[in-house]
Design a protein around this motif. Structure first.
Motif, PDB file in Angstrom:
ATOM      1  N   ARG A 148       0.842  -1.196   0.000  1.00  0.00           N
ATOM      2  CA  ARG A 148       0.000   0.000   0.000  1.00  0.00           C
ATOM      3  C   ARG A 148       0.875   1.242   0.000  1.00  0.00           C
ATOM      4  O   ARG A 148       1.608   1.506   0.956  1.00  0.00           O
ATOM      5  CB  ARG A 148      -0.913   0.016   1.234  1.00  0.00           C
ATOM      6  CG  ARG A 148      -1.979  -1.055   1.230  1.00  0.00           C
ATOM      7  CD  ARG A 148      -3.051  -0.765   0.196  1.00  0.00           C
ATOM      8  NE  ARG A 148      -3.713   0.500   0.441  1.00  0.00           N
ATOM      9  CZ  ARG A 148      -4.803   0.621   1.205  1.00  0.00           C
ATOM     10  NH1 ARG A 148      -5.317  -0.435   1.803  1.00  0.00           N
ATOM     11  NH2 ARG A 148      -5.364   1.811   1.361  1.00  0.00           N
ATOM     12  N   ALA A 149       0.795   2.025  -1.067  1.00  0.00           N
ATOM     13  CA  ALA A 149       1.618   3.228  -1.182  1.00  0.00           C
ATOM     14  C   ALA A 149       1.085   4.389  -0.362  1.00  0.00           C
ATOM     15  O   ALA A 149       1.727   5.429  -0.273  1.00  0.00           O
ATOM     16  CB  ALA A 149       1.726   3.641  -2.645  1.00  0.00           C
ATOM     17  N   ASP A 150      -0.114   4.234   0.265  1.00  0.00           N
ATOM     18  CA  ASP A 150      -0.666   5.314   1.077  1.00  0.00           C
ATOM     19  C   ASP A 150      -0.390   5.110   2.564  1.00  0.00           C
ATOM     20  O   ASP A 150      -0.981   5.757   3.409  1.00  0.00           O
ATOM     21  CB  ASP A 150      -2.174   5.450   0.844  1.00  0.00           C
ATOM     22  CG  ASP A 150      -2.951   4.202   1.259  1.00  0.00           C
ATOM     23  OD1 ASP A 150      -2.329   3.137   1.418  1.00  0.00           O
ATOM     24  OD2 ASP A 150      -4.181   4.303   1.403  1.00  0.00           O
ATOM     25  N   ALA A 151       0.517   4.185   2.897  1.00  0.00           N
ATOM     26  CA  ALA A 151       0.842   3.935   4.292  1.00  0.00           C
ATOM     27  C   ALA A 151       1.492   5.169   4.916  1.00  0.00           C
ATOM     28  O   ALA A 151       2.111   5.987   4.228  1.00  0.00           O
ATOM     29  CB  ALA A 151       1.787   2.735   4.407  1.00  0.00           C
ATOM     30  N   LEU A 152       1.360   5.300   6.229  1.00  0.00           N
ATOM     31  CA  LEU A 152       1.859   6.482   6.933  1.00  0.00           C
ATOM     32  C   LEU A 152       3.359   6.659   6.761  1.00  0.00           C
ATOM     33  O   LEU A 152       3.872   7.775   6.767  1.00  0.00           O
ATOM     34  CB  LEU A 152       1.509   6.377   8.422  1.00  0.00           C
ATOM     35  CG  LEU A 152       1.794   7.605   9.278  1.00  0.00           C
ATOM     36  CD1 LEU A 152       0.929   8.783   8.861  1.00  0.00           C
ATOM     37  CD2 LEU A 152       1.579   7.291  10.748  1.00  0.00           C
ATOM     38  N   ILE A 153       4.078   5.561   6.577  1.00  0.00           N
ATOM     39  CA  ILE A 153       5.533   5.643   6.464  1.00  0.00           C
ATOM     40  C   ILE A 153       5.969   6.415   5.226  1.00  0.00           C
ATOM     41  O   ILE A 153       7.119   6.834   5.115  1.00  0.00           O
ATOM     42  CB  ILE A 153       6.150   4.220   6.470  1.00  0.00           C
ATOM     43  CG1 ILE A 153       7.638   4.288   6.837  1.00  0.00           C
ATOM     44  CG2 ILE A 153       5.932   3.527   5.138  1.00  0.00           C
ATOM     45  CD1 ILE A 153       8.256   2.948   7.097  1.00  0.00           C
ATOM     46  N   THR A 154       5.063   6.631   4.286  1.00  0.00           N
ATOM     47  CA  THR A 154       5.416   7.371   3.072  1.00  0.00           C
ATOM     48  C   THR A 154       5.168   8.873   3.194  1.00  0.00           C
ATOM     49  O   THR A 154       5.429   9.618   2.254  1.00  0.00           O
ATOM     50  CB  THR A 154       4.608   6.852   1.871  1.00  0.00           C
ATOM     51  OG1 THR A 154       3.210   7.090   2.091  1.00  0.00           O
ATOM     52  CG2 THR A 154       4.847   5.377   1.639  1.00  0.00           C
ATOM     53  N   THR A 155       4.668   9.349   4.335  1.00  0.00           N
ATOM     54  CA  THR A 155       4.350  10.768   4.480  1.00  0.00           C
ATOM     55  C   THR A 155       5.610  11.585   4.765  1.00  0.00           C
ATOM     56  O   THR A 155       6.636  11.042   5.201  1.00  0.00           O
ATOM     57  CB  THR A 155       3.342  10.992   5.624  1.00  0.00           C
ATOM     58  OG1 THR A 155       3.944  10.602   6.866  1.00  0.00           O
ATOM     59  CG2 THR A 155       2.074  10.173   5.393  1.00  0.00           C
ATOM     60  N   PRO A 156       5.555  12.902   4.566  1.00  0.00           N
ATOM     61  CA  PRO A 156       6.732  13.752   4.789  1.00  0.00           C
ATOM     62  C   PRO A 156       7.240  13.738   6.241  1.00  0.00           C
ATOM     63  O   PRO A 156       8.415  14.016   6.481  1.00  0.00           O
ATOM     64  CB  PRO A 156       6.242  15.149   4.406  1.00  0.00           C
ATOM     65  CG  PRO A 156       5.122  14.911   3.455  1.00  0.00           C
ATOM     66  CD  PRO A 156       4.453  13.656   3.938  1.00  0.00           C
ATOM     67  N   ASP A 157       6.367  13.418   7.201  1.00  0.00           N
ATOM     68  CA  ASP A 157       6.778  13.415   8.610  1.00  0.00           C
ATOM     69  C   ASP A 157       7.508  12.146   9.025  1.00  0.00           C
ATOM     70  O   ASP A 157       8.041  12.073  10.136  1.00  0.00           O
ATOM     71  CB  ASP A 157       5.548  13.588   9.517  1.00  0.00           C
ATOM     72  CG  ASP A 157       4.911  14.960   9.372  1.00  0.00           C
ATOM     73  OD1 ASP A 157       5.634  15.909   9.009  1.00  0.00           O
ATOM     74  OD2 ASP A 157       3.702  15.082   9.623  1.00  0.00           O
ATOM     75  N   ALA A 158       7.537  11.134   8.168  1.00  0.00           N
ATOM     76  CA  ALA A 158       8.111   9.844   8.551  1.00  0.00           C
ATOM     77  C   ALA A 158       9.576   9.931   8.985  1.00  0.00           C
ATOM     78  O   ALA A 158       9.957   9.323   9.993  1.00  0.00           O
ATOM     79  CB  ALA A 158       7.939   8.838   7.418  1.00  0.00           C
ATOM     80  N   PRO A 159      10.456  10.684   8.277  1.00  0.00           N
ATOM     81  CA  PRO A 159      11.851  10.769   8.748  1.00  0.00           C
ATOM     82  C   PRO A 159      11.976  11.392  10.139  1.00  0.00           C
ATOM     83  O   PRO A 159      12.796  10.947  10.946  1.00  0.00           O
ATOM     84  CB  PRO A 159      12.528  11.647   7.683  1.00  0.00           C
ATOM     85  CG  PRO A 159      11.717  11.425   6.454  1.00  0.00           C
ATOM     86  CD  PRO A 159      10.297  11.315   6.952  1.00  0.00           C
ATOM     87  N   GLU A 160      11.146  12.390  10.428  1.00  0.00           N
ATOM     88  CA  GLU A 160      11.204  13.027  11.745  1.00  0.00           C
ATOM     89  C   GLU A 160      10.776  12.060  12.840  1.00  0.00           C
ATOM     90  O   GLU A 160      11.384  11.994  13.909  1.00  0.00           O
ATOM     91  CB  GLU A 160      10.312  14.268  11.752  1.00  0.00           C
ATOM     92  CG  GLU A 160      10.408  15.074  13.038  1.00  0.00           C
ATOM     93  CD  GLU A 160       9.586  16.352  12.988  1.00  0.00           C
ATOM     94  OE1 GLU A 160       9.333  16.910  14.064  1.00  0.00           O
ATOM     95  OE2 GLU A 160       9.201  16.776  11.886  1.00  0.00           O
ATOM     96  N   LEU A 161       9.715  11.287  12.584  1.00  0.00           N
ATOM     97  CA  LEU A 161       9.268  10.283  13.551  1.00  0.00           C
ATOM     98  C   LEU A 161      10.346   9.225  13.753  1.00  0.00           C
ATOM     99  O   LEU A 161      10.622   8.802  14.883  1.00  0.00           O
ATOM    100  CB  LEU A 161       7.964   9.636  13.073  1.00  0.00           C
ATOM    101  CG  LEU A 161       7.389   8.524  13.951  1.00  0.00           C
ATOM    102  CD1 LEU A 161       7.055   9.052  15.341  1.00  0.00           C
ATOM    103  CD2 LEU A 161       6.154   7.909  13.310  1.00  0.00           C
ATOM    104  N   THR A 162      10.998   8.821  12.669  1.00  0.00           N
ATOM    105  CA  THR A 162      12.069   7.827  12.766  1.00  0.00           C
ATOM    106  C   THR A 162      13.244   8.366  13.573  1.00  0.00           C
ATOM    107  O   THR A 162      13.824   7.644  14.396  1.00  0.00           O
ATOM    108  CB  THR A 162      12.545   7.418  11.355  1.00  0.00           C
ATOM    109  OG1 THR A 162      11.426   6.959  10.595  1.00  0.00           O
ATOM    110  CG2 THR A 162      13.604   6.326  11.425  1.00  0.00           C
ATOM    111  N   LEU A 163      13.597   9.623  13.366  1.00  0.00           N
ATOM    112  CA  LEU A 163      14.687  10.229  14.125  1.00  0.00           C
ATOM    113  C   LEU A 163      14.353  10.267  15.610  1.00  0.00           C
ATOM    114  O   LEU A 163      15.212   9.993  16.461  1.00  0.00           O
ATOM    115  CB  LEU A 163      14.968  11.647  13.609  1.00  0.00           C
ATOM    116  CG  LEU A 163      16.069  12.420  14.337  1.00  0.00           C
ATOM    117  CD1 LEU A 163      17.400  11.691  14.255  1.00  0.00           C
ATOM    118  CD2 LEU A 163      16.193  13.829  13.759  1.00  0.00           C
TER     119      LEU A 163
END
Length: 197
Positions: A117-132
């Protein structure tokens, strides 16, 4: 703040409304017919989707808030899993592998990264910040990395997770194969790090 709906018990403040919407989203994710669906959240609360949108401008915004709330549990699980790894390179790879295996199967976190699913949350612009944020709270010795280097590492990690989790074939790959791939991708970030035996 409008008081229509809410099952006859409207919230007294915007903060309470926000908290109740997040709680309803979590309940929807726990339900047998779980799904990251704003309509289901609205029905559970006895409000319209427009009311949900008043507090969360998009589905991604709502489920990013759910993910932030669940981050504590995710960090705790990862930290417990990493206690046996003193080499930071091994720890990072194990953290990634744990996420690859765990995220799609946890009902409260599966919406973050749904295979195929390409609409998963991990693809949003905020994902790198959450990962950090998660990376900075893990028991992994990254002391030699400055702020910029940590941000680059976090973005690299989330981009790898994106590609692995959105590829349905990842589930059929052996752990040892994924470890080799992840080491090849990530070890260079920690090239100057002392390895403890």
């Amino acid at each position: 703040m409008r008081t229509h709906g809410w099952g006859g018990d409207p919230p007294e403040t915007d903060a309470e409304a926000t908290a109740r919407i997040i709680a309803a989203a979590v309940e929807c994710l726990r339900a047998p017919d779980a799904g990251a669906d704003l309509a289901k959240v609205a029905v559970r609360l006895g409000i319209t989707r427009q009311t949900v949108y008043r507090y969360f401008p998009s589905r991604d915004a709502l489920f990013a808030a759910v993910a932030a709330e669940r981050a504590e549990a995710l960090v705790a699980r990862l930290a417990a899993h990493l206690t046996h790894f003193s080499d930071p390179r091994e720890a990072l790879v194990e953290a990634m592998l744990h996420c690859v295996r765990m995220l799609p199967t946890d009902p409260l976190l599966s919406f973050i990264a749904r295979p195929g699913r390409a609409d998963a949350l991990i693809t949003t612009p905020d994902a790198p910040e959450l990962t950090l944020d998660v990376l900075n709270r893990l028991p992994v010795d990254l002391g030699h990395l400055d702020v910029t280097q940590r941000a680059l590492l976090a973005e690299h990690m989330v981009r790898l997770l994106q590609s692995l989790l959105l590829d349905e074939a990842t589930g059929q790959r052996e752990d040892c194969d994924l470890r080799r791939f992840l080491h090849a991708c990530l070890d260079h970030h920690l090239a100057g790090q002392t390895i403890h035996s």
